[in-house]
Design an enzyme around this catalytic site. Structure first.
Site, PDB file in Angstrom:
ATOM      1  N   CYS A   8       0.993  -1.215   0.147  1.00 16.14           N
ATOM      2  CA  CYS A   8       0.018   0.025  -0.072  1.00 16.14           C
ATOM      3  C   CYS A   8       0.832   1.304  -0.069  1.00 16.14           C
ATOM      4  O   CYS A   8       1.971   1.189  -0.574  1.00 16.14           O
ATOM      5  CB  CYS A   8      -0.979   0.146   1.143  1.00 16.14           C
ATOM      6  SG  CYS A   8      -0.244   0.010   2.765  1.00 16.14           S
ATOM      7  N   ASN A  11       1.993   1.640   4.468  1.00 15.23           N
ATOM      8  CA  ASN A  11       2.402   0.235   5.211  1.00 15.23           C
ATOM      9  C   ASN A  11       2.149   0.023   6.570  1.00 15.23           C
ATOM     10  O   ASN A  11       3.017  -0.487   7.607  1.00 15.23           O
ATOM     11  CB  ASN A  11       4.009  -0.271   5.004  1.00 15.23           C
ATOM     12  CG  ASN A  11       4.232  -1.701   5.266  1.00 15.23           C
ATOM     13  OD1 ASN A  11       5.390  -1.921   5.767  1.00 15.23           O
ATOM     14  ND2 ASN A  11       3.218  -2.681   5.165  1.00 15.23           N
ATOM     15  N   CYS A  13      -1.612   0.743   7.485  1.00 13.82           N
ATOM     16  CA  CYS A  13      -2.959   0.418   7.527  1.00 13.82           C
ATOM     17  C   CYS A  13      -3.396  -0.798   6.760  1.00 13.82           C
ATOM     18  O   CYS A  13      -3.770  -1.747   7.258  1.00 13.82           O
ATOM     19  CB  CYS A  13      -3.780   1.537   7.221  1.00 13.82           C
ATOM     20  SG  CYS A  13      -3.530   3.278   8.059  1.00 13.82           S
ATOM     21  N   ARG A  14      -3.474  -0.571   5.355  1.00 13.68           N
ATOM     22  CA  ARG A  14      -4.095  -1.503   4.575  1.00 13.68           C
ATOM     23  C   ARG A  14      -3.196  -2.964   4.310  1.00 13.68           C
ATOM     24  O   ARG A  14      -3.456  -4.018   4.616  1.00 13.68           O
ATOM     25  CB  ARG A  14      -4.531  -1.062   2.970  1.00 13.68           C
ATOM     26  CG  ARG A  14      -5.779  -0.305   3.146  1.00 13.68           C
ATOM     27  CD  ARG A  14      -5.425   0.588   1.704  1.00 13.68           C
ATOM     28  NE  ARG A  14      -4.298   1.521   1.625  1.00 13.68           N
ATOM     29  CZ  ARG A  14      -4.520   2.160   0.827  1.00 13.68           C
ATOM     30  NH1 ARG A  14      -5.279   2.172  -0.283  1.00 13.68           N
ATOM     31  NH2 ARG A  14      -3.318   3.133   0.780  1.00 13.68           N
ATOM     32  N   SER A  15      -1.666  -2.673   3.937  1.00 17.00           N
ATOM     33  CA  SER A  15      -0.899  -3.851   3.662  1.00 17.00           C
ATOM     34  C   SER A  15      -0.496  -4.668   4.882  1.00 17.00           C
ATOM     35  O   SER A  15      -0.613  -5.886   4.799  1.00 17.00           O
ATOM     36  CB  SER A  15       0.331  -3.561   2.755  1.00 17.00           C
ATOM     37  OG  SER A  15       1.062  -2.390   3.634  1.00 17.00           O
ATOM     38  N   ASP A 123      -8.042   4.232   0.905  1.00 15.19           N
ATOM     39  CA  ASP A 123      -7.034   4.523   2.020  1.00 15.19           C
ATOM     40  C   ASP A 123      -7.874   4.812   3.250  1.00 15.19           C
ATOM     41  O   ASP A 123      -8.614   5.892   3.290  1.00 15.19           O
ATOM     42  CB  ASP A 123      -6.159   5.695   1.382  1.00 15.19           C
ATOM     43  CG  ASP A 123      -5.161   6.118   2.339  1.00 15.19           C
ATOM     44  OD1 ASP A 123      -5.252   5.635   3.549  1.00 15.19           O
ATOM     45  OD2 ASP A 123      -4.387   6.745   2.244  1.00 15.19           O
TER      46      ASP A 123
HETATM   47  P1  4NP Z   1      -1.874   2.732   4.109  1.00 16.63           P
HETATM   48  O1  4NP Z   1      -2.584   4.279   4.539  1.00 16.63           O
HETATM   49  O2  4NP Z   1      -1.219   3.138   2.590  1.00 16.63           O
HETATM   50  O3  4NP Z   1      -3.060   1.896   3.754  1.00 16.63           O
HETATM   51  O4  4NP Z   1      -0.864   2.154   5.090  1.00 16.63           O
HETATM   52  C1  4NP Z   1      -1.862   5.163   4.822  1.00 16.63           C
HETATM   53  C2  4NP Z   1      -0.949   5.577   5.829  1.00 16.63           C
HETATM   54  C3  4NP Z   1      -0.205   6.663   5.953  1.00 16.63           C
HETATM   55  C4  4NP Z   1      -0.483   7.650   5.103  1.00 16.63           C
HETATM   56  C5  4NP Z   1      -1.051   7.505   3.798  1.00 16.63           C
HETATM   57  C6  4NP Z   1      -1.910   6.323   3.712  1.00 16.63           C
HETATM   58  N1  4NP Z   1       0.065   8.811   5.087  1.00 16.63           N
HETATM   59  O5  4NP Z   1       0.143   9.838   4.156  1.00 16.63           O
HETATM   60  O6  4NP Z   1       1.114   9.029   5.990  1.00 16.63           O
END
Ligand code: 4NP
Length: 155
Positions: A8, A11, A13-15, A123
């Site tokens: 993702c 790294n 939340c989703r992955s 996201d």
């Molecule tokens: P992820 O979510 O891609 O599912 O881990 C996010 C976590 C952090 C950020 C964006 C998306 N960020 O912009 O810090």
């Protein structure tokens, strides 16, 4: 050994949630020893961090735990892994533009669901806890199809 990597943006939340769900399914089927599973982010902002507290909470509500600290995707991952699953089309296009990309290994996770109504796992970072539960359901369904597919292919 079958090597599977979930990717993702951050790294956190989703992955890492997909990684935990996939590992949970492997354990349920007694297949843990046949797989190597990891997750990574296209970005490096959260390098070394534990998953987002909402990821950890959502997993815990489903009786699952998290496995790995955040790391950025690396070119060597294209060689290292057999299946590289992107969470959304933005992650997918980032990977397709990545130096050393091996396009045949990369796909959108939700494309594992036949006739899926959507192609992106949204996201959940800027939203509330409810968004994480929605993401959990999408990941749970898609990981089930992914695992079935890999088991078929490896037979
Ligand atoms: P992820 O979510 O891609 O599912 O881990 C996010 C976590 C952090 C950020 C964006 C998306 N960020 O912009 O810090």
């Amino acid at each position: 050994m079958v090597k599977v990597l979930f990717v993702c943006l951050g790294n956190i939340c989703r992955s890492p949630m997909a990684e935990a769900i996939f590992l949970h399914k492997l354990a349920e089927r007694g297949l843990t020893h046949e797989f190597d599973v990891d997750s990574a982010g296209t970005g490096n902002w959260h390098e070394g961090e534990t998953p987002d507290p909402r990821t950890i909470k959502t997993l815990a509500e489903h009786g699952m735990k998290w496995f790995s600290h955040a790391r950025q995707f690396n070119t060597t991952d294209f060689d290292e892994f057999d299946y590289i699953l992107a969470m959304d089309s933005s992650n997918y296009s980032d990977l397709m533009r990545w130096p050393g990309c091996e396009p045949d290994k990369v796909r959108l996770l939700l494309d594992c669901i036949p006739d899926s109504a959507r192609s992106d796992v949204p996201d959940p970072y800027s939203g509330g806890l409810g968004g994480f539960e929605q993401v959990f359901k999408m990941l749970d369904e898609s990981c089930e199809f992914l695992l079935n597919e890999i088991v078929q292919e490896q037979r």
